[in-house]
Design a protein around this motif. Structure first.
Motif, PDB file in Angstrom:
ATOM      1  N   ARG A  63      92.358  42.018   2.074  1.00 51.57           N
ATOM      2  CA  ARG A  63      93.157  42.827   0.999  1.00 51.57           C
ATOM      3  C   ARG A  63      91.881  42.721  -0.471  1.00 51.57           C
ATOM      4  NH1 ARG A  63      96.931  41.502  -3.475  1.00 51.57           N
ATOM      5  NH2 ARG A  63      97.385  39.724  -2.405  1.00 51.57           N
ATOM      6  N   HIS A  64      92.031  43.862  -1.315  1.00 48.97           N
ATOM      7  CA  HIS A  64      90.765  43.420  -2.425  1.00 48.97           C
ATOM      8  C   HIS A  64      91.669  44.336  -3.146  1.00 48.97           C
ATOM      9  CE1 HIS A  64      87.390  42.487  -4.024  1.00 48.97           C
ATOM     10  NE2 HIS A  64      87.466  44.075  -4.991  1.00 48.97           N
ATOM     11  N   THR A 117      93.209  47.992  -9.272  1.00 50.53           N
ATOM     12  CA  THR A 117      92.594  49.251  -7.745  1.00 50.53           C
ATOM     13  C   THR A 117      93.314  48.543  -6.638  1.00 50.53           C
ATOM     14  OG1 THR A 117      92.134  50.845  -8.763  1.00 50.53           O
ATOM     15  CG2 THR A 117      92.028  51.093  -6.472  1.00 50.53           C
ATOM     16  N   GLU A 118      94.265  48.412  -6.056  1.00 53.06           N
ATOM     17  CA  GLU A 118      94.328  47.405  -4.948  1.00 53.06           C
ATOM     18  C   GLU A 118      94.312  48.273  -3.394  1.00 53.06           C
ATOM     19  OE1 GLU A 118      97.873  45.143  -4.590  1.00 53.06           O
ATOM     20  OE2 GLU A 118      97.466  44.864  -2.636  1.00 53.06           O
ATOM     21  N   THR A 177      84.637  52.278   2.114  1.00 50.12           N
ATOM     22  CA  THR A 177      83.107  51.836   1.377  1.00 50.12           C
ATOM     23  C   THR A 177      83.616  50.596   0.770  1.00 50.12           C
ATOM     24  OG1 THR A 177      82.709  53.653  -0.231  1.00 50.12           O
ATOM     25  CG2 THR A 177      82.239  52.111  -0.561  1.00 50.12           C
ATOM     26  N   THR A 178      84.962  49.742   0.355  1.00 42.67           N
ATOM     27  CA  THR A 178      85.289  48.683   0.488  1.00 42.67           C
ATOM     28  C   THR A 178      85.601  47.830   1.676  1.00 42.67           C
ATOM     29  OG1 THR A 178      87.115  49.735  -0.920  1.00 42.67           O
ATOM     30  CG2 THR A 178      87.297  47.384  -0.528  1.00 42.67           C
ATOM     31  N   LEU A 179      84.959  48.492   2.524  1.00 45.05           N
ATOM     32  CA  LEU A 179      85.615  47.928   4.227  1.00 45.05           C
ATOM     33  C   LEU A 179      84.108  47.785   4.070  1.00 45.05           C
ATOM     34  CD1 LEU A 179      86.514  46.652   6.624  1.00 45.05           C
ATOM     35  CD2 LEU A 179      85.890  49.345   8.003  1.00 45.05           C
TER      36      LEU A 179
END
Lengths: 233, 287
Positions: free
Chosen positions: B15-16, B22-23, B50-52
């Motif tokens: 979780r970021h 923005t979560e 992209t988050t990953l």
């Protein structure tokens, strides 16, 4: 003004000055700049400018393509000279000084890859400053592309007209603002990339040769000639 | 058959929270990459791809969840982990830092303190392998999109990383450059055993570039499997706002129309089935 063209000349040129080390060209540059500052008459300045034009021709640099780069210093020097001194001998000297300094700078920039120039400067300046100069130079092209694309989009969408100056100003200003925000984001992305590629506070770039080669004699001989002109005339 | 060994990446339910609050939560299946494996991550825009990748690179730190690369936390052990990772971003021009192509490829080994003679050997080897040696003195501004991508790959591969991350590597490439890019990625994988993780929207290329495919939809890893298992699940793909490859879609529709065909992912399979249909009794019995 296509700075990338100058870069290309510097990297892919094959004249004697291209083969010489950056340090010897910087010595020549220093001699000419000293001459520009200390000359009190139009004769040495004109002689140096003429010799620099000869050097451009000897090096096979494209004279016509380089002239536009000289237009900027000469134009602003002329404005300054006329505003401060009016039409006078002093104004002529100011314009000649900017022309001569512009010529020698353009010769050095068109025959030396900027990485090599910054490396030599890096011996005298702090690492952070030279790294900053290198990154500024690289980012300049990327941001120039972005600004150019933004202005194209503005024109295509009817937001820019050559005739409506006062309407254009806020729109172009807004465009510059957007490019500024993009530059901020781009800086963050580039920092991430550099960190991933091992950046630890000093840019890892190939070191330019600092040794002396026979081609270094060429700019040094020119430096002596320029020195002779300043002292002798 | 490629040798697949131990796990080098493991991401579980991370979780970021971005600065604008923005979560993004990536849960569902456990995301893993094994040594030498080619993994594609598919998902619509904003699904968390992209988050990953940013977590795997160590550029972001999760609020919750597990991210392990080579058995370490990529954020905490950034230096150690980043030495073993190569990255090619979508905007290759922003990735090129050096004044010339050769300077740029030499950037990482010089930063990692390798001696100049070794750097020269490494740089020349990778540039010759990628067939960009002739570009060595070019300045980045003059490179085409395809050349910029190749230079970025050379810069990422010069240290012979164990993991190469490619974020949308085919964006902006013409068909010829795309094929070259696919061949390049596969040859690097085969030659050095480099694991690849690729995000793309180009579904037709997946069978050529991936051993494993993950589907990411609104932060959920909803499906994992071999390309032939995943790409034939037109229902799941559509739910994740992804269009199945045209070949898969065609055979899906033929099957729905009553023809006795199986789902396919490659042109060779499709040809084989159609030839069998045309020549065999099944064709006659169908009509």
């Amino acid at each position: 003004m296509d700075l990338a063209y100058i870069d290309n000349l510097a990297v892919n040129g094959h004249g004697p000055l291209h083969r010489a080390g950056a340090w010897s060209k910087l010595v020549m540059l220093a001699v000419v700049l000293a001459g520009v500052i200390f000359s009190r008459g139009w004769v040495p300045l004109t002689t140096m400018a003429a010799l620099l034009v000869v050097l451009i021709l000897v090096e096979g640099l494209p004279m016509l393509k380089l002239w536009p780069f000289l237009g900027y210093p000469v134009f602003f020097a002329t404005l300054f000279a006329l505003a401060a001194q009016g039409w006078s001998f002093l104004s002529l000297l100011t314009i000649l000084r900017s022309l001569t300094a512009g010529l020698v700078l353009i010769i050095v920039l068109a025959t030396t890859p900027y990485g090599e120039l910054f490396q030599v400067l890096g011996r005298f300046l702090p690492t952070l400053v030279t790294d900053g100069l290198i990154m500024t130079y690289r980012c300049f092209f990327l941001l120039l592309d972005q600004l150019s694309n933004h202005l194209k989009a503005l024109k295509l969408r009817g937001g820019y007209s050559g005739l409506a100056f006062w309407k254009n100003v806020p729109r172009v200003a807004a465009g510059l603002g957007i490019v500024f925000i993009h530059s901020w984001e781009m800086a963050e992305r580039m920092y991430c990339i550099m960190a991933l590629r091992g950046y630890q506070g000093k840019l890892g770039l190939r070191t330019a040769s600092t040794g002396v080669c026979r081609y270094d004699l060429w700019p040094l001989v020119w430096g002596i000639i320029f020195g002779g002109v300043v002292i002798g005339i | 058959m490629k040798e697949v060994e131990q796990e080098i990446v493991r991401v579980n339910c991370l979780r970021h929270i971005y600065p604008d609050r923005t979560e993004i939560a990536i849960c569902g299946l456990v995301f893993t990459i094994r040594r030498g494996e080619r993994v594609a991550v598919l998902g619509p825009n904003g699904s968390g791809k992209t988050t990953l990748l940013s977590h795997i690179m160590g550029l972001l730190e999760p609020v919750e969840g597990l991210v392990e690369v080579f058995g370490r936390s990529p954020k905490k052990d950034f230096r150690e982990v980043s030495k073993r990772i190569g990255v090619v971003f979508q905007n290759a021009d922003e990735q090129i830092i050096g004044p010339t192509v050769m300077d740029d490829v030499a950037f990482a080994p010089l930063n990692h303190g390798l001696p100049p003679s070794e750097v020269k050997t490494l740089v020349e080897a990778i540039m010759r392998e990628l067939d960009i040696w002739h570009l060595r003195d070019k300045i980045p501004h003059y490179l085409s999109g395809g050349e910029q991508k190749k230079v970025a790959v050379a810069g990422a591969m010069v240290m012979k990383p164990d993991l190469l991350i490619l974020d949308e590597p085919f964006t902006g490439l013409d068909p010829k450059s795309r094929v070259e890019m696919v061949n390049l990625m596969n040859s690097l994988n085969a030659r050095y055993g480099t694991a690849l993780v690729i995000t793309t929207h180009d579904m037709d290329l997946i069978p050529q570039i991936a051993d494993q495919v993950y589907i990411l939809n609104r932060g959920h890893l909803v499906l994992k499997g071999k390309p032939e298992e995943v790409l034939t699940r037109a229902d799941v793909l559509r739910e994740a706002c992804l269009e199945p490859p045209i070949l898969v879609d065609l055979f899906y529709r033929l099957s729905a129309a009553g023809l006795p065909v199986e789902p396919v992912v490659s042109a060779a399979d499709a040809v084989r089935q159609l030839v069998e249909l045309y020549q065999g009794d099944r064709m006659r019995s169908t009509f």
